[in-house]
Structures are given as structure tokens and as C-alpha cells.
Write a protein that holds these residues in place. Sequence first.
Motif, mmCIF file in Angstrom:
data_model
loop_
_atom_site.group_PDB
_atom_site.id
_atom_site.type_symbol
_atom_site.label_atom_id
_atom_site.label_comp_id
_atom_site.label_asym_id
_atom_site.label_seq_id
_atom_site.Cartn_x
_atom_site.Cartn_y
_atom_site.Cartn_z
ATOM 1 N N LYS A 13 15.139 48.345 -15.201
ATOM 2 C CA LYS A 13 16.413 47.712 -14.850
ATOM 3 C C LYS A 13 17.299 48.662 -14.040
ATOM 4 C CE LYS A 13 16.270 44.292 -18.442
ATOM 5 N NZ LYS A 13 15.881 43.255 -17.513
ATOM 6 N N LEU A 14 17.318 49.929 -14.439
ATOM 7 C CA LEU A 14 18.110 50.911 -13.689
ATOM 8 C C LEU A 14 17.567 51.073 -12.272
ATOM 9 C CD1 LEU A 14 18.654 53.615 -16.450
ATOM 10 C CD2 LEU A 14 20.315 51.947 -15.604
ATOM 11 N N ASN A 15 16.247 51.106 -12.153
ATOM 12 C CA ASN A 15 15.651 51.217 -10.822
ATOM 13 C C ASN A 15 16.001 50.011 -9.960
ATOM 14 O OD1 ASN A 15 14.462 53.718 -11.331
ATOM 15 N ND2 ASN A 15 12.539 52.820 -12.024
ATOM 16 N N SER A 16 15.979 48.814 -10.550
ATOM 17 C CA SER A 16 16.299 47.612 -9.772
ATOM 18 C C SER A 16 17.767 47.574 -9.358
ATOM 19 C CB SER A 16 15.923 46.349 -10.545
ATOM 20 O OG SER A 16 16.769 46.170 -11.657
ATOM 21 N N LEU A 17 18.639 48.213 -10.155
ATOM 22 C CA LEU A 17 20.061 48.264 -9.797
ATOM 23 C C LEU A 17 20.333 49.221 -8.636
ATOM 24 C CD1 LEU A 17 21.705 48.335 -13.337
ATOM 25 C CD2 LEU A 17 21.994 46.545 -11.604
ATOM 26 N N GLY A 18 19.466 50.211 -8.476
ATOM 27 C CA GLY A 18 19.644 51.178 -7.406
ATOM 28 C C GLY A 18 20.747 52.193 -7.672
ATOM 29 N N VAL A 19 21.158 52.369 -8.930
ATOM 30 C CA VAL A 19 22.173 53.372 -9.268
ATOM 31 C C VAL A 19 21.484 54.719 -9.498
ATOM 32 C CG1 VAL A 19 23.801 51.718 -10.246
ATOM 33 C CG2 VAL A 19 22.111 52.790 -11.730
ATOM 34 N N ARG A 20 22.235 55.788 -9.279
ATOM 35 C CA ARG A 20 21.674 57.119 -9.542
ATOM 36 C C ARG A 20 21.738 57.381 -11.035
ATOM 37 N NH1 ARG A 20 22.460 62.247 -6.112
ATOM 38 N NH2 ARG A 20 24.291 62.514 -7.399
ATOM 39 N N TYR A 21 20.592 57.738 -11.597
ATOM 40 C CA TYR A 21 20.513 58.062 -13.018
ATOM 41 C C TYR A 21 19.484 59.161 -13.196
ATOM 42 C CZ TYR A 21 15.929 55.917 -13.525
ATOM 43 O OH TYR A 21 14.594 55.644 -13.411
ATOM 44 N N MET A 22 19.504 59.755 -14.374
ATOM 45 C CA MET A 22 18.437 60.691 -14.744
ATOM 46 C C MET A 22 18.277 60.635 -16.254
ATOM 47 S SD MET A 22 20.283 64.362 -14.216
ATOM 48 C CE MET A 22 21.770 64.783 -15.166
ATOM 49 N N VAL A 23 17.046 60.748 -16.675
ATOM 50 C CA VAL A 23 16.724 60.794 -18.089
ATOM 51 C C VAL A 23 16.751 62.243 -18.534
ATOM 52 C CG1 VAL A 23 14.879 60.399 -19.772
ATOM 53 C CG2 VAL A 23 15.392 58.671 -18.032
ATOM 54 N N THR A 24 17.336 62.480 -19.687
ATOM 55 C CA THR A 24 17.427 63.818 -20.243
ATOM 56 C C THR A 24 17.085 63.736 -21.728
ATOM 57 O OG1 THR A 24 18.861 65.783 -20.354
ATOM 58 C CG2 THR A 24 19.943 63.625 -20.566
ATOM 59 N N GLY A 25 17.539 64.664 -22.531
ATOM 60 C CA GLY A 25 17.335 64.607 -23.972
ATOM 61 C C GLY A 25 15.886 64.708 -24.389
ATOM 62 N N ALA A 26 15.533 64.004 -25.462
ATOM 63 C CA ALA A 26 14.198 64.106 -26.052
ATOM 64 C C ALA A 26 13.096 63.661 -25.091
ATOM 65 C CB ALA A 26 14.134 63.290 -27.340
ATOM 66 N N ILE A 45 24.252 58.683 -15.840
ATOM 67 C CA ILE A 45 24.298 57.694 -14.762
ATOM 68 C C ILE A 45 25.592 57.808 -13.967
ATOM 69 C CG2 ILE A 45 25.270 55.915 -16.272
ATOM 70 C CD1 ILE A 45 23.474 53.876 -14.815
ATOM 71 N N GLU A 46 25.486 57.572 -12.692
ATOM 72 C CA GLU A 46 26.682 57.441 -11.852
ATOM 73 C C GLU A 46 27.040 55.963 -11.778
ATOM 74 O OE1 GLU A 46 26.513 61.014 -8.532
ATOM 75 O OE2 GLU A 46 25.993 58.989 -7.927
ATOM 76 N N LEU A 47 28.204 55.631 -12.273
ATOM 77 C CA LEU A 47 28.687 54.258 -12.201
ATOM 78 C C LEU A 47 30.125 54.276 -11.736
ATOM 79 C CD1 LEU A 47 27.573 52.404 -15.493
ATOM 80 C CD2 LEU A 47 26.738 52.014 -13.185
ATOM 81 N N SER A 48 30.461 53.327 -10.902
ATOM 82 C CA SER A 48 31.862 53.132 -10.542
ATOM 83 C C SER A 48 32.357 51.883 -11.245
ATOM 84 C CB SER A 48 32.000 52.984 -9.019
ATOM 85 O OG SER A 48 31.462 51.741 -8.611
ATOM 86 N N ASP A 50 33.365 49.326 -9.857
ATOM 87 C CA ASP A 50 32.788 48.189 -9.134
ATOM 88 C C ASP A 50 31.361 47.871 -9.568
ATOM 89 O OD1 ASP A 50 35.148 47.996 -7.690
ATOM 90 O OD2 ASP A 50 34.394 49.190 -6.015
ATOM 91 N N ASP A 51 30.659 48.841 -10.159
ATOM 92 C CA ASP A 51 29.273 48.643 -10.601
ATOM 93 C C ASP A 51 29.154 47.991 -11.977
ATOM 94 O OD1 ASP A 51 28.186 50.005 -8.346
ATOM 95 O OD2 ASP A 51 28.408 51.950 -9.368
ATOM 96 N N VAL A 52 30.237 47.953 -12.730
ATOM 97 C CA VAL A 52 30.156 47.612 -14.156
ATOM 98 C C VAL A 52 29.607 46.204 -14.392
ATOM 99 C CG1 VAL A 52 31.532 47.214 -16.244
ATOM 100 C CG2 VAL A 52 31.903 49.279 -14.874
ATOM 101 N N THR A 53 30.103 45.205 -13.721
ATOM 102 C CA THR A 53 29.640 43.829 -13.950
ATOM 103 C C THR A 53 28.164 43.693 -13.621
ATOM 104 O OG1 THR A 53 31.844 42.966 -13.492
ATOM 105 C CG2 THR A 53 30.021 41.400 -13.349
ATOM 106 N N ARG A 54 27.758 44.247 -12.499
ATOM 107 C CA ARG A 54 26.350 44.192 -12.088
ATOM 108 C C ARG A 54 25.469 44.940 -13.091
ATOM 109 N NH1 ARG A 54 23.187 47.136 -8.275
ATOM 110 N NH2 ARG A 54 24.883 48.617 -8.048
ATOM 111 N N PHE A 55 25.951 46.093 -13.559
ATOM 112 C CA PHE A 55 25.213 46.876 -14.552
ATOM 113 C C PHE A 55 25.012 46.060 -15.829
ATOM 114 C CE2 PHE A 55 25.046 49.571 -18.265
ATOM 115 C CZ PHE A 55 24.042 50.472 -17.940
ATOM 116 N N ALA A 56 26.094 45.521 -16.365
ATOM 117 C CA ALA A 56 26.010 44.769 -17.622
ATOM 118 C C ALA A 56 25.111 43.544 -17.483
ATOM 119 C CB ALA A 56 27.406 44.370 -18.087
ATOM 120 N N SER A 57 25.129 42.893 -16.347
ATOM 121 C CA SER A 57 24.303 41.692 -16.171
ATOM 122 C C SER A 57 22.806 42.030 -16.141
ATOM 123 C CB SER A 57 24.710 40.926 -14.914
ATOM 124 O OG SER A 57 24.394 41.678 -13.757
#
Length: 193
Positions: A13-26, A45-48, A50-57
Amino acid sequence: MPDPNPINLFISKLNSLGVRYMVTGAVASIIYGEPRLTHDLDIVIELSIDDVTRFASAFPIEYFYCPPLEVIRLEVARQQRGHFNLIHHKTGFKADVYVSGQDKFHKWALDQRKCVDFEGDSLWIAPVEYVIVRKLEFYNEGGSEKHLSDISGIMQISFDKIDFEILKEKVKELNLEDEWENLKKIDPYMSAK
């Protein structure tokens, strides 16, 4: 057909959104180090706003717990330490989502992230130096030995991938020199650097 790996449920889902993210932790510790069990996924994740509605959907409520839009907007608006959770209903697998905000270390790591293949999908992973420093920071804050164990596993498996000059620089920037020196005393891989 077997259920998909719960990690893929989030990263696809993150890849389809095209937002910059990275997995960390375990999960990043497992990729760079040794296998262990985990029931969550840590994502920066980098979110603005303006990205919030699209992210949540992208995380529909019939499949995922996703906080209300107002909560996500509040967390995105934070300069530091914005955070919220996503939970996949069927598996109970949780993603801890950390908003990059104005955190310079997050920014550096997002610029240095690496793309790896994960069961046929792209997975953006934090640089190994970031993972080590955050584990050291979490150990300092909470004292959990699992962070030291993760660092030790990373050192054993990915020693040749670590830029120790950058690692030392980031340790210094986050005032973790004492923890770093203590770790070097107890871990043979650390004492080499």
C-alpha cells in the motif's frame, strides 16, 4: 492460497501511494542481522497534511484499524515524534508509523534508504547505520536487551556494509558516545571498531 506475509500488506500500500518511507526496527534488524520474532513493523514516513486523506484511504476500515483523519493530521503537524498505529484486523499485525517531521536524522536516513526485494515487492529499508543508532538510542531509553542483541546480530551479519565513520558521527550527534563505548566493551564485533 496462503495468507500474504503481513509486512506485504503494509508495504504494498505504501508503494502504491508513492510516499517516501523506510522500514526500521525489528524488521530492519532481521534483514541486516539475525532472524527473530516480531509482531510489528516500524515505518518512518514523509507525509504532508495534503497526503493524509489519500494515506488513510489506502488502509480501509474493513481490513485495517487506521486512526481518524484528525488524529493523523495532528501527528503529521508535529515537528518531532509524530506517531500513530495501523493494525491489520485479520492477523493483528501492527505497523508503528513515525512521521519524519523536522527530525534531521530521519531526513538523512530517508535520503540514504535502500530498496530491497521482499517476497516480490519493493521494500525501502533504513540504512544500517540508522538502525544501529536507533537501537542504541532505544536501549538507552528503556534498557531492553533485545536492542543490544539486534545490534550484535547486525554486526555479525552486515559488518562489511557499515560505514563506521558515518555511524560514529551519528552516535556523536545523538549524544550516545557512552552507550557506544559500553557496547564496544561487551561485543567482540563492536570492539573491532
